[in-house]
Design a protein around this motif. Structure first.
Motif, mmCIF file in Angstrom:
data_model
loop_
_atom_site.group_PDB
_atom_site.id
_atom_site.type_symbol
_atom_site.label_atom_id
_atom_site.label_comp_id
_atom_site.label_asym_id
_atom_site.label_seq_id
_atom_site.Cartn_x
_atom_site.Cartn_y
_atom_site.Cartn_z
ATOM 1 N N SER A 65 53.212 -14.223 21.851
ATOM 2 C CA SER A 65 53.482 -13.821 20.466
ATOM 3 C C SER A 65 52.613 -12.643 20.046
ATOM 4 C CB SER A 65 53.256 -15.005 19.523
ATOM 5 O OG SER A 65 51.927 -15.500 19.652
ATOM 6 N N GLU A 66 51.487 -12.466 20.717
ATOM 7 C CA GLU A 66 50.606 -11.339 20.402
ATOM 8 C C GLU A 66 51.298 -10.003 20.653
ATOM 9 O OE1 GLU A 66 46.289 -9.420 21.745
ATOM 10 O OE2 GLU A 66 46.763 -11.487 22.272
ATOM 11 N N ALA A 67 52.257 -9.996 21.581
ATOM 12 C CA ALA A 67 52.948 -8.753 21.924
ATOM 13 C C ALA A 67 54.141 -8.466 21.017
ATOM 14 C CB ALA A 67 53.416 -8.818 23.378
ATOM 15 N N ASP A 68 54.509 -9.416 20.159
ATOM 16 C CA ASP A 68 55.743 -9.269 19.379
ATOM 17 C C ASP A 68 55.753 -8.027 18.505
ATOM 18 O OD1 ASP A 68 56.720 -11.538 20.524
ATOM 19 O OD2 ASP A 68 56.315 -12.851 18.812
ATOM 20 N N ASN A 69 54.618 -7.667 17.965
ATOM 21 C CA ASN A 69 54.561 -6.521 17.055
ATOM 22 C C ASN A 69 53.863 -5.314 17.676
ATOM 23 O OD1 ASN A 69 55.828 -7.929 14.852
ATOM 24 N ND2 ASN A 69 53.886 -9.018 14.540
ATOM 25 N N LYS A 70 53.757 -5.317 19.000
ATOM 26 C CA LYS A 70 53.097 -4.222 19.694
ATOM 27 C C LYS A 70 54.091 -3.101 19.992
ATOM 28 C CE LYS A 70 48.820 -5.760 20.536
ATOM 29 N NZ LYS A 70 47.591 -5.022 20.176
ATOM 30 N N LYS A 71 53.566 -1.890 20.022
ATOM 31 C CA LYS A 71 54.332 -0.767 20.524
ATOM 32 C C LYS A 71 54.471 -0.889 22.046
ATOM 33 C CE LYS A 71 54.810 1.437 16.612
ATOM 34 N NZ LYS A 71 56.156 1.669 16.015
ATOM 35 N N ALA A 72 55.553 -0.298 22.597
ATOM 36 C CA ALA A 72 55.695 -0.263 24.054
ATOM 37 C C ALA A 72 54.679 0.676 24.670
ATOM 38 C CB ALA A 72 57.103 0.174 24.442
ATOM 39 N N TYR A 73 54.286 1.703 23.913
ATOM 40 C CA TYR A 73 53.246 2.634 24.336
ATOM 41 C C TYR A 73 52.874 3.529 23.161
ATOM 42 C CZ TYR A 73 57.045 6.038 24.622
ATOM 43 O OH TYR A 73 58.114 6.840 24.310
ATOM 44 N N GLU A 74 51.688 4.078 23.243
ATOM 45 C CA GLU A 74 51.233 5.147 22.363
ATOM 46 C C GLU A 74 50.595 6.206 23.246
ATOM 47 O OE1 GLU A 74 48.668 3.585 19.376
ATOM 48 O OE2 GLU A 74 50.105 2.086 18.680
ATOM 49 N N LYS A 75 50.908 7.471 22.970
ATOM 50 C CA LYS A 75 50.495 8.524 23.894
ATOM 51 C C LYS A 75 50.052 9.756 23.120
ATOM 52 C CE LYS A 75 52.194 10.292 28.334
ATOM 53 N NZ LYS A 75 51.454 9.357 29.178
ATOM 54 N N LYS A 76 48.928 10.335 23.531
ATOM 55 C CA LYS A 76 48.424 11.578 22.957
ATOM 56 C C LYS A 76 48.085 12.535 24.093
ATOM 57 C CE LYS A 76 46.459 9.525 18.765
ATOM 58 N NZ LYS A 76 47.005 8.181 18.986
ATOM 59 N N THR A 77 48.371 13.832 23.876
ATOM 60 C CA THR A 77 48.108 14.826 24.918
ATOM 61 C C THR A 77 47.520 16.097 24.312
ATOM 62 O OG1 THR A 77 50.238 15.978 24.822
ATOM 63 C CG2 THR A 77 50.135 14.003 26.180
ATOM 64 N N LEU A 78 46.841 16.845 25.172
ATOM 65 C CA LEU A 78 46.296 18.148 24.797
ATOM 66 C C LEU A 78 46.350 19.056 26.017
ATOM 67 C CD1 LEU A 78 44.676 19.971 22.767
ATOM 68 C CD2 LEU A 78 42.600 19.049 23.843
ATOM 69 N N LEU A 79 46.816 20.273 25.811
ATOM 70 C CA LEU A 79 46.813 21.297 26.861
ATOM 71 C C LEU A 79 46.170 22.552 26.292
ATOM 72 C CD1 LEU A 79 47.743 22.585 29.601
ATOM 73 C CD2 LEU A 79 49.880 23.181 28.427
ATOM 74 N N THR A 80 45.151 23.061 26.962
ATOM 75 C CA THR A 80 44.531 24.321 26.556
ATOM 76 C C THR A 80 44.508 25.265 27.755
ATOM 77 O OG1 THR A 80 42.295 23.546 27.097
ATOM 78 C CG2 THR A 80 43.081 23.185 24.853
ATOM 79 N N LYS A 81 44.773 26.542 27.483
ATOM 80 C CA LYS A 81 44.795 27.541 28.552
ATOM 81 C C LYS A 81 44.184 28.847 28.071
ATOM 82 C CE LYS A 81 48.475 26.256 31.711
ATOM 83 N NZ LYS A 81 49.628 26.768 32.485
ATOM 84 N N ALA A 82 43.540 29.538 29.002
ATOM 85 C CA ALA A 82 43.017 30.880 28.745
ATOM 86 C C ALA A 82 43.357 31.755 29.938
ATOM 87 C CB ALA A 82 41.514 30.848 28.525
ATOM 88 N N LEU A 83 43.867 32.935 29.662
ATOM 89 C CA LEU A 83 44.196 33.909 30.697
ATOM 90 C C LEU A 83 43.436 35.188 30.381
ATOM 91 C CD1 LEU A 83 45.945 34.485 33.209
ATOM 92 C CD2 LEU A 83 47.720 35.323 31.665
ATOM 93 N N VAL A 84 42.545 35.592 31.286
ATOM 94 C CA VAL A 84 41.684 36.755 31.067
ATOM 95 C C VAL A 84 42.056 37.843 32.069
ATOM 96 C CG1 VAL A 84 39.310 37.594 30.965
ATOM 97 C CG2 VAL A 84 39.826 35.226 30.307
ATOM 98 N N ASN A 85 42.524 38.973 31.562
ATOM 99 C CA ASN A 85 42.813 40.128 32.409
ATOM 100 C C ASN A 85 41.530 40.934 32.560
ATOM 101 O OD1 ASN A 85 45.637 39.618 32.731
ATOM 102 N ND2 ASN A 85 45.937 40.346 30.645
ATOM 103 N N ILE A 86 40.853 40.750 33.683
ATOM 104 C CA ILE A 86 39.569 41.422 33.912
ATOM 105 C C ILE A 86 39.773 42.931 34.006
ATOM 106 C CG2 ILE A 86 37.600 41.586 35.472
ATOM 107 C CD1 ILE A 86 38.225 38.646 36.255
ATOM 108 N N ASP A 87 40.796 43.331 34.746
ATOM 109 C CA ASP A 87 41.223 44.724 34.806
ATOM 110 C C ASP A 87 42.690 44.727 35.200
ATOM 111 O OD1 ASP A 87 41.303 44.430 37.670
ATOM 112 O OD2 ASP A 87 39.180 44.924 37.764
ATOM 113 N N ASP A 88 43.228 45.897 35.521
ATOM 114 C CA ASP A 88 44.654 45.985 35.809
ATOM 115 C C ASP A 88 45.065 45.244 37.067
ATOM 116 O OD1 ASP A 88 45.000 47.495 33.568
ATOM 117 O OD2 ASP A 88 44.959 49.437 34.609
ATOM 118 N N SER A 89 44.119 44.894 37.920
ATOM 119 C CA SER A 89 44.470 44.274 39.197
ATOM 120 C C SER A 89 43.883 42.879 39.386
ATOM 121 C CB SER A 89 44.010 45.169 40.353
ATOM 122 O OG SER A 89 42.594 45.291 40.360
ATOM 123 N N SER A 90 43.226 42.343 38.383
ATOM 124 C CA SER A 90 42.615 41.022 38.565
ATOM 125 C C SER A 90 42.669 40.222 37.280
ATOM 126 C CB SER A 90 41.162 41.154 39.035
ATOM 127 O OG SER A 90 40.404 41.913 38.118
#
Length: 651
Positions: A211-236
């Motif tokens: 009965s403890e599960a009767d009012n439970k969610k099937a799942y809860e999910k949180k995500t985070l994506l962070t990215k950085a792209l650094v152009n050091i020069d024209d070739s790198s």
């Protein structure tokens, strides 16, 4: 004529233009042996589950249903470590020995730009590609400042909010994406939720939800994506990323335990330098680290008190590094590289008063060191790729009663494409690949077998592709000879067997006119053991999905698009009855989706999956996974009719 290509065959856009693609842009194998699902974050908005999206759009991919989220895939009869799943060229391994958290569950569709699926042993750059590779590419930051917010609601109280912001300048580009979602347990076509399915399937009362599960969610999910792209020069350039995944109280109704939580983190960094000189067209160095924390317990079941909330706390991690250099060699490309990684896996099983406190999986390191080479060339109308890889792998366990293992392997392939004319291609590939047994197969308490050999795959692929004015047809056949394949003996232990898997796949696209596009695909497989396991008589291989067909019709005009889809699967009549599988009836499911661009800032999408509310099970019950009981008690039905809508705001 306008080419309207739906997700299931979006790869054909690249294939149709292959004659205009130089060898430097894309490899020989990828030209004809890869399927690409593009714009995943924009199109797959029903839920965050990548496995569902791939199953809908690629005929050779089948779903392994485990829950409302975190489902697994089978690619041409191969699953778990028999296929290689990469996220931005990095690896992450689920910690659960029961596959509650496969690799595909650690990245969400709202963060994915595209997915490339390569079938067969034609990947020498990555450790462990036995029967195929799934290469996931997440969103890349752009220079322009822009963003979007998505609000998604659906049946079974599904709610999701996600947002992405990106921008920068010529030197630095940044991206941040976050999401949160939750859902109640879904109901099947009969209107039964998880607990009601357990009762109908005869799951013992002790293993049913309390009965403890009767009012439970099937799942809860949180995500985070962070990215950085650094152009050091024209070739790198320098690229950095961090991915966070936090899942709480995920229900798995046909197994004895549920996940208390499933936390994962992925860190990546790469450096690319182009045009260093005569012997370096591109030099690339990559490093990644990932970890998973996954405790599972019986606290939501009726036996929680009796078992004193038994918990199995599993952890996994891996770090890896790769350096590869690509150079022009006359009129060809040569790539040389070094690859290394260390994967750790461990587990502890205990109850709340510690009257049970034991090691379920001794801490085990799998250390791989490898060197690889790939040569790509063209001779007249023939494109040729030759690749080879040597792996040295050590598996060290801290158990005083188990032995360590060492494996050496030399693998390689030859893949050729004959460009008969501007519209016709014939291709053939032959290759050998291998993968070592993992820590669970070797050392897991009660079922591990420390004497396992590594699995070898000897495979032949043949096919052709024909482009017409308004259509495309592609056919592939393959034959795979598996030596020392790691197989589970009815949930008791693992052993090496010899087997064969073969099949055919047909896919195509037909642009009926400027508004209507029809695409289709079908896949048929057979798998047989050379000999039954000891004390058994069934030679059928487990997890060989039956005949499957994908068919979709898309209408697109100005600001709107309407897609109808049929997913049909034949009855599961060839199955390994000695190892827990059973006959399952066939099914056909109809889905519809409507997209409308309100203006330059707002987009609206709405859809219905399983329109006719069909009750069916797509996943068989091979006892490689620890299910509850046997027979019907192991089954979980697919969701019934599912309605959803998504509102996107872009700026």
């Amino acid at each position: 004529m306008k080419k309207i290509v739906s997700l299931s065959l979006v790869c054909t856009a690249m294939i149709l233009n292959a004659s205009e693609t130089t060898l430097e842009d894309i490899s020989v194998v990828e030209k004809v042996n890869m399927k690409t699902v593009k714009d995943v974050s924009s199109n797959q908005i029903k839920s965050a589950d990548l496995a569902e999206a791939l199953t809908k759009n690629i005929p050779s991919v089948s779903l392994v249903r485990r829950s409302g989220i975190a489902n697994d895939i089978i690619l041409r009869g191969a699953k778990k470590d028999n296929i290689n799943v990469l996220i931005d060229n990095s690896k992450i391994y689920g910690a659960c020995p029961n596959r509650m958290d496969p690799t595909t569950s650690h990245v969400l569709t709202n963060n994915i730009e595209s997915v490339e699926v390569i079938e067969g042993p034609y990947d020498v750059e990555n450790f462990g590609t036995l029967s195929g590779a799934v290469k996931i590419k997440t969103k890349q930051p752009s220079q322009d400042f822009k963003g979007e917010v998505n609000l998604n609601v659906g049946s079974f109280s599904y709610r999701k909010l996600s947002t992405t912001i990106q921008g920068g300048n010529e030197r630095v580009k940044l991206l941040i994406s976050a999401s949160t979602e939750e859902s109640d347990p879904y109901k099947d076509g009969n209107g039964d939720n998880f607990k009601e399915q357990q009762k109908k399937h005869g799951v013992p009362m002790a293993n049913q939800y309390s009965s403890e599960a009767d009012n439970k969610k099937a799942y809860e999910k949180k995500t985070l994506l962070t990215k950085a792209l650094v152009n050091i020069d024209d070739s790198s350039e320098l690229a950095l990323s961090y991915t966070l995944n936090r899942s709480d109280e995920v229900m798995y109704p046909n197994t004895p335990m549920d996940a208390d939580y499933d936390d994962s983190d992925i860190y990546t960094i790469s450096y690319t330098k182009r045009d260093l000189g005569k012997y370096s067209k591109e030099l690339k160095a990559e490093y990644y680290y990932s970890k998973v924390d996954h405790p599972m317990s019986v606290k939501l079941r009726n036996n929680a008190t009796m078992m004193k909330e038994m918990t199995n706390h599993m952890k996994s991690s891996i770090w890896g590094a790769k350096v590869k250099n690509t150079m022009n060699l006359n009129d060809s490309l040569l790539t040389l590289g070094l690859d290394t990684s260390i994967r750790n896996w461990k587990g502890r099983k205990f109850n709340n008063d510690l009257s049970v406190d034991m090691t379920s999986l001794p801490s085990t390191d799998t250390t791989n060191k490898a060197i690889f080479a790939k040569h790509e060339s063209s001779f007249g109308n023939i494109d040729l790729e030759v690749g080879t890889r040597f792996d040295n792998t050590k598996i060290d366990t801290d158990s005083s009663t188990k032995k360590d293992n060492k494996y050496n392997s030399l693998n390689g392939h030859i893949f050729a494409v004959l460009n008969a004319n501007d519209t016709t291609k014939y291709f053939a590939g032959i290759g050998k690949s291998s993968r070592v047994p993992d820590a669970r197969e070797l050392y897991y308490s009660g079922s591990g077998n420390e004497d396992l050999d590594d699995t070898k795959n000897y495979e032949l692929d043949l096919g052709f592709q024909k482009n017409y004015e308004n259509s495309m047809l592609k056919t592939k056949v393959f034959y795979s000879v598996l030596k020392d394949y790691v197989y589970n003996n009815n949930g008791t232990t693992f052993e090496n067997i010899d087997a064969k898997i073969y099949g055919i796949e047909i896919s195509g696209l037909y642009a009926i006119n400027d508004e209507f596009t029809l695409d289709y695909g079908t896949s048929y497989l057979k798998g047989k053991k050379d000999d039954p396991l000891g004390g058994q008589s069934d030679k059928d291989m487990a997890e060989i999905p039956p005949l499957k067909a994908n068919l979709s019709l898309t209408y697109e005009n100005n600001k709107s698009k309407f897609t109808t889809q049929v997913l049909a699967v034949k009855s599961w009549s060839d199955y390994d009855s000695d190892n827990g599988e059973q006959e399952l009836p066939g099914y056909a499911v109809f889905n519809v989706k409507y997209d409308y661009m309100v203006n330059k800032h707002f987009e609206l999408a709405a859809g219905i999956d399983n329109i006719f509310d069909k009750t069916y099970a797509s996943t068989n019950t091979y006892n490689d996974i620890k299910y509850i009981g046997s027979g019907d008690t192991e089954l979980i039905n697919e969701p019934g009719r599912y309605l959803y809508t998504n509102l996107k705001f872009k700026f």
